[in-house]
Design an enzyme around this catalytic site. Structure first.
Site, PDB file in Angstrom:
ATOM      1  N   SER A  93      72.351  75.051  54.762  1.00 64.67           N
ATOM      2  CA  SER A  93      72.556  75.243  53.323  1.00 64.67           C
ATOM      3  C   SER A  93      73.860  76.004  53.075  1.00 64.67           C
ATOM      4  CB  SER A  93      71.344  75.957  52.720  1.00 64.67           C
ATOM      5  OG  SER A  93      71.408  75.968  51.316  1.00 64.67           O
ATOM      6  N   HIS A 202      67.720  73.457  46.029  1.00 61.98           N
ATOM      7  CA  HIS A 202      67.660  72.113  46.617  1.00 61.98           C
ATOM      8  C   HIS A 202      66.661  71.221  45.877  1.00 61.98           C
ATOM      9  CE1 HIS A 202      70.440  73.276  49.689  1.00 61.98           C
ATOM     10  NE2 HIS A 202      69.691  74.330  49.959  1.00 61.98           N
TER      11      HIS A 202
END
Length: 314
Positions: A93, A202
């Site tokens: 990420s 996300h």
């Protein structure tokens, strides 16, 4: 000289005081934090090292983790690490930004401004769209998708992280997560644990943040990576500036395909990896993917010499 793939941690690796030990031990690390303070216009060091709980704010944690990772790598580079020799780099990420910096995709100050904006935009989106994330303990991808479908009847709900076998995270609006929790056992998932995060990362809850980030990426000087960077979005190497902009903008709302990324790396024959500060979260995740894989940590100053020896630089 041989070197190892380098993997960089994402949000969740932060801790109060992170990076301070490196900065006090190595001038290259302290200079990196000073550069960050200057680029941001406030003391990131004070926020990460002194303030009671500032380091856990998304808009502080993200530039802090990025800076800690860059500082650790600069210490290694000053002592012989050749970044251009890495077969690839990757990051979970937020860590993908540190990976791109290591690959020469953008300058430190530009990357820092991007992650600061990313953190601010995600914090703003979280405050405007009450949402969260939950770990589905022991779930399969199929079970996670089925639960996400149930949750979607009550609001945004998506599979957010496919980190390792049995380590899957779902993301969405609070009513959707409530619905997932209520029926998890009916789908064979023994436990759902809410994560302490600002919002539903996300997932489409972050769409306003993704749009802001896409605009910022268009205005940032970005080069083709000098070494391949594994994308969270595709679990495949990114090699062009155009793909960098596309994947980093998409990443905010797309699931993190970390397990698939690591299986790609293992399939390419890589068994040892280097994980810089902060923390050793990725080592623990990789053990769940392949118990025989090894991660060389650089989470503390006393690990620097061992890491250099591992990459043939000492």
């Amino acid at each position: 000289m041989t070197t190892l793939p380098i993997i960089f941690p994402g949000q969740g690796a932060q801790a109060r005081g992170m990076g301070r030990d490196f900065a006090e031990a190595y001038p290259e690390a302290m200079a990196t934090w000073e550069e960050a303070d200057s680029a941001l216009g406030f003391s990131l060091r004070e926020a990460c090292w002194e303030a009671e709980d500032e380091v856990n704010r998304t808009d502080i944690a993200q530039p802090g983790i990025f800076t800690a990772g860059v500082a650790a790598i600069r210490v290694l580079v000053a002592r012989g690490l050749d970044l251009s020799a890495a077969p690839f780099v990757a990051g979970l990420s937020l860590g993908e930004y540190t990976a791109h910096w290591a690959a020469g995709t953008f300058h430190f100050s530009d990357g820092l401004r991007l992650v600061r904006l990313r953190g601010e935009a995600m914090q703003d989106a979280s405050e405007k769209n009450p949402s969260g994330m939950a770990s589905l303990m022991g779930a399969t991808p199929e079970q996670a998708e089925a639960l996400a479908a149930v949750g979607s009847e009550h609001g945004v709900c998506q599979v957010a992280n496919l980190n390792a076998p049995g380590q899957i995270v779902i993301s969405g609006a609070f009513p959707a997560l409530d619905a997932v929790e209520a029926c998890s056992r009916d789908h064979g998932v023994r436990r759902v644990r809410r994560l302490v995060v600002a919002g539903g990362f996300h997932s489409e809850c972050m769409r306003p943040a993704a749009d802001r980030l896409a605009a910022a990426l268009e205005e940032t000087a970005i080069s083709d990576p000098a070494v391949p960077v594994l994308s969270n979005v595709t679990a495949a190497p990114v090699r062009t500036a155009a793909d960098v902009r596309s994947t980093l903008a998409t990443q905010v709302c797309a699931p993190v395909l970390w397990e698939r990324s690591m299986r790609w790396a293992l399939g390419e024959g890589h068994r040892r990896f280097l994980e810089p500060a902060p923390g050793t979260i990725l080592a623990g995740i990789l053990r769940k993917i392949d118990g025989d894989a090894e991660v060389v940590p650089v989470s503390k100053p006393e690990e620097v010499e061992g890491a250099l020896a591992s990459v043939g630089a000492a």
